[in-house]
Write a protein that holds these residues in place. Structure first.
Motif, PDB file in Angstrom:
ATOM      1  N   LEU A 181      47.354  31.634 101.329  1.00 49.59           N
ATOM      2  CA  LEU A 181      46.805  30.487 100.610  1.00 49.59           C
ATOM      3  C   LEU A 181      45.325  30.740 100.379  1.00 49.59           C
ATOM      4  CD1 LEU A 181      49.014  29.299 102.907  1.00 49.59           C
ATOM      5  CD2 LEU A 181      48.555  27.217 101.611  1.00 49.59           C
ATOM      6  N   HIS A 182      44.875  30.471  99.179  1.00 51.62           N
ATOM      7  CA  HIS A 182      43.539  30.881  98.770  1.00 51.62           C
ATOM      8  C   HIS A 182      42.606  29.681  98.587  1.00 51.62           C
ATOM      9  CE1 HIS A 182      45.109  34.965  97.895  1.00 51.62           C
ATOM     10  NE2 HIS A 182      46.210  34.289  97.597  1.00 51.62           N
ATOM     11  N   ARG A 183      41.386  29.850  99.092  1.00 52.23           N
ATOM     12  CA  ARG A 183      40.273  28.920  98.855  1.00 52.23           C
ATOM     13  C   ARG A 183      40.511  27.510  99.405  1.00 52.23           C
ATOM     14  NH1 ARG A 183      40.944  32.205  94.628  1.00 52.23           N
ATOM     15  NH2 ARG A 183      42.343  30.741  93.587  1.00 52.23           N
ATOM     16  N   LEU A 184      41.171  27.409 100.545  1.00 55.96           N
ATOM     17  CA  LEU A 184      41.374  26.098 101.167  1.00 55.96           C
ATOM     18  C   LEU A 184      40.182  25.730 102.044  1.00 55.96           C
ATOM     19  CD1 LEU A 184      45.105  26.078 102.371  1.00 55.96           C
ATOM     20  CD2 LEU A 184      44.153  25.371 100.160  1.00 55.96           C
ATOM     21  N   SER A 185      39.892  24.458 102.108  1.00 53.60           N
ATOM     22  CA  SER A 185      38.930  23.971 103.099  1.00 53.60           C
ATOM     23  C   SER A 185      39.555  24.100 104.487  1.00 53.60           C
ATOM     24  CB  SER A 185      38.593  22.505 102.832  1.00 53.60           C
ATOM     25  OG  SER A 185      39.740  21.688 103.078  1.00 53.60           O
ATOM     26  N   ALA A 217      37.716  31.664 101.051  1.00 51.04           N
ATOM     27  CA  ALA A 217      38.529  31.303 102.212  1.00 51.04           C
ATOM     28  C   ALA A 217      39.954  31.850 102.031  1.00 51.04           C
ATOM     29  CB  ALA A 217      38.572  29.786 102.369  1.00 51.04           C
ATOM     30  N   LEU A 218      40.553  32.249 103.154  1.00 51.64           N
ATOM     31  CA  LEU A 218      41.907  32.803 103.107  1.00 51.64           C
ATOM     32  C   LEU A 218      42.702  32.285 104.304  1.00 51.64           C
ATOM     33  CD1 LEU A 218      43.866  34.801 101.701  1.00 51.64           C
ATOM     34  CD2 LEU A 218      43.057  36.543 103.298  1.00 51.64           C
ATOM     35  N   THR A 219      43.894  31.799 104.027  1.00 50.65           N
ATOM     36  CA  THR A 219      44.802  31.317 105.073  1.00 50.65           C
ATOM     37  C   THR A 219      46.040  32.199 105.069  1.00 50.65           C
ATOM     38  OG1 THR A 219      44.009  29.075 104.608  1.00 50.65           O
ATOM     39  CG2 THR A 219      45.967  29.287 106.010  1.00 50.65           C
ATOM     40  N   MET A 220      46.476  32.655 106.256  1.00 51.89           N
ATOM     41  CA  MET A 220      47.542  33.631 106.370  1.00 51.89           C
ATOM     42  C   MET A 220      48.664  33.084 107.243  1.00 51.89           C
ATOM     43  SD  MET A 220      44.788  36.652 107.250  1.00 51.89           S
ATOM     44  CE  MET A 220      46.030  37.748 107.919  1.00 51.89           C
ATOM     45  N   ILE A 221      49.887  33.170 106.741  1.00 50.97           N
ATOM     46  CA  ILE A 221      51.053  32.707 107.495  1.00 50.97           C
ATOM     47  C   ILE A 221      52.088  33.821 107.493  1.00 50.97           C
ATOM     48  CG2 ILE A 221      52.877  30.979 107.640  1.00 50.97           C
ATOM     49  CD1 ILE A 221      50.971  29.043 106.193  1.00 50.97           C
ATOM     50  N   ARG A 222      52.441  34.293 108.670  1.00 50.69           N
ATOM     51  CA  ARG A 222      53.319  35.468 108.797  1.00 50.69           C
ATOM     52  C   ARG A 222      54.756  35.060 109.104  1.00 50.69           C
ATOM     53  NH1 ARG A 222      51.587  39.474 113.483  1.00 50.69           N
ATOM     54  NH2 ARG A 222      52.148  37.626 114.694  1.00 50.69           N
ATOM     55  N   VAL A 223      55.694  35.772 108.473  1.00 52.66           N
ATOM     56  CA  VAL A 223      57.109  35.646 108.830  1.00 52.66           C
ATOM     57  C   VAL A 223      57.646  37.046 109.118  1.00 52.66           C
ATOM     58  CG1 VAL A 223      57.593  33.481 107.639  1.00 52.66           C
ATOM     59  CG2 VAL A 223      57.716  35.626 106.370  1.00 52.66           C
TER      60      VAL A 223
END
Length: 367
Positions: A181-185, A217-223
């Motif tokens: 997910l890109h550019r999240l607060s 900003a970068l949010t990372m969620i792994r599966v």
């Protein structure tokens, strides 16, 4: 001093006239202690590995890398993804199994599978009186009485010197994908990670890097898992999280989760490094009070790594909060570990009085 056998270690401890500083590979010098250094590196070797039973037993001085190589040959792994502190702390040497267990070292996958402590089956150790003690076994089972295995894990050598550890391992996975997910607060990132954790799509890593001067900003969620399952779950998470903004999928496992695990972004940066464990929903407001140079969120927002100017007491700076903070790297003249509440401190001192009546094992390390 480097005892070659468990009996040698017991004799050294019985004959000690002053404090002992317990050290494995010397890669995690967290906490302050004193005394003559007692090395456990010679207590090394894998004494039992049963892939079918998902069990491994190794001496405390056994290199973690040796265990991981042995497991990888059978397509298995240490599922709790232990962090390698050498880059962050600027240390060298070889990480050992005893040090890993003594510090309860875990990585991003802890949010899904548990910590090192949750995989422990048994320990052998020498207490502060020089007694050789064995607790637990080599299989998972219900027990009565004191669970010394869990107690020794994360005790930083203050209750006894580990000589052997037994733990459960898990099969490795076929493939990995990361939903990005890109550019999240920070607030939206924590909400997105919480939504992923509350879904049935089994995320095994959830990290967030706030906006910095050189990147968005970068949010990372792994599966992780079998290829078809990973592709399906990643797609479902992409759809679930679409209301938060731009969502992409790294299906080629290029996203560097080792860097998340080892907090590599702070390794070459000057300043102190703090580690906060809090309720995820509290994390963004707490970070806003830190005035940090850089921040990394892990465990869906429940773990905060903060890089700050050297010498600051970040606990005092943020004020009261629900959680605990550890000074992992730094020069601030404050306790390394979060001060315990009086009732818990009394229990801790009582335990140390029983296990180490002379107070010679890593004195002051957790003070």
């Amino acid at each position: 001093m480097t005892p070659k056998t468990e009996d040698d270690l017991a004799q050294i401890i019985r004959g000690a006239n002053g404090p002992l500083r317990i050290q494995g590979g010397g890669t995690r010098p967290i906490g302050r202690t004193e005394g003559e250094t007692l090395h456990t590196t010679a207590l090394s070797g894998i004494s039992l590995y049963e892939p079918g039973a998902l069990t491994i037993v190794a001496g405390a001085g056994t290199p973690v890398a040796e265990v991981e190589k042995t497991l990888a040959a059978q397509n298995q792994r240490l599922a709790f993804e232990p962090m390698d502190h050498r880059g962050l702390l600027g240390t060298s040497g070889t990480s050992t199994m005893g040090g890993l267990v003594a510090a309860n070292v875990s990585g991003p996958r802890r949010i899904a599978v548990g910590a090192c402590r949750d995989f422990m089956l048994g320990v052998r150790y020498v207490d502060g009186a020089g007694n050789i003690v064995k607790n637990g076994g080599r299989v998972m089972k219900n027990v009565t009485g004191y669970d010394l295995v869990k107690l020794m894990t994360g005790a930083y050598g203050t209750l006894g010197v580990l000589t052997e550890v037994s733990m459960k391992v898990l099969p490795d996975v076929e493939t990995t994908a990361t939903v990005l997910l890109h550019r999240l607060s920070d607030d939206d990132a924590v909400k997105a990670m919480s939504a992923a954790l509350g879904s049935p799509f089994e995320a095994t890593g959830l990290a967030h890097f706030p906006k910095a001067s050189n990147r968005d900003a970068l949010t990372m969620i792994r599966v992780e898992g079998f290829a078809d399952s990973v592709a399906y779950r990643a797609g479902q998470l992409q759809a679930l999280l679409a209301p938060f903004g731009e969502v992409t999928i790294d299906a080629d496992a290029k996203t560097d989760w080792t860097a998340v695990r080892d907090v590599s972004a702070f390794a070459d940066q000057t300043g102190d490094v703090w580690r906060f464990s809090v309720k995820p929903s509290d994390a963004p407001a707490l970070v806003a009070r830190m005035d940090a140079k850089a921040v990394q969120y892990d465990w869906g927002g429940g773990l905060i790594w903060a890089l700050i100017d050297a010498g600051r007491d970040l606990r005092a700076a943020v004020g009261a909060f629900d959680g605990h903070a550890t000074l992992v790297r730094g020069s601030a003249d404050v306790p390394t570990f979060h001060p315990e509440l009086p009732a818990l401190a009394a229990i801790t001192q009582g335990l140390r009085g029983k296990f180490d009546p002379r107070g010679i094992l890593n004195p002051g390390i957790m003070g």
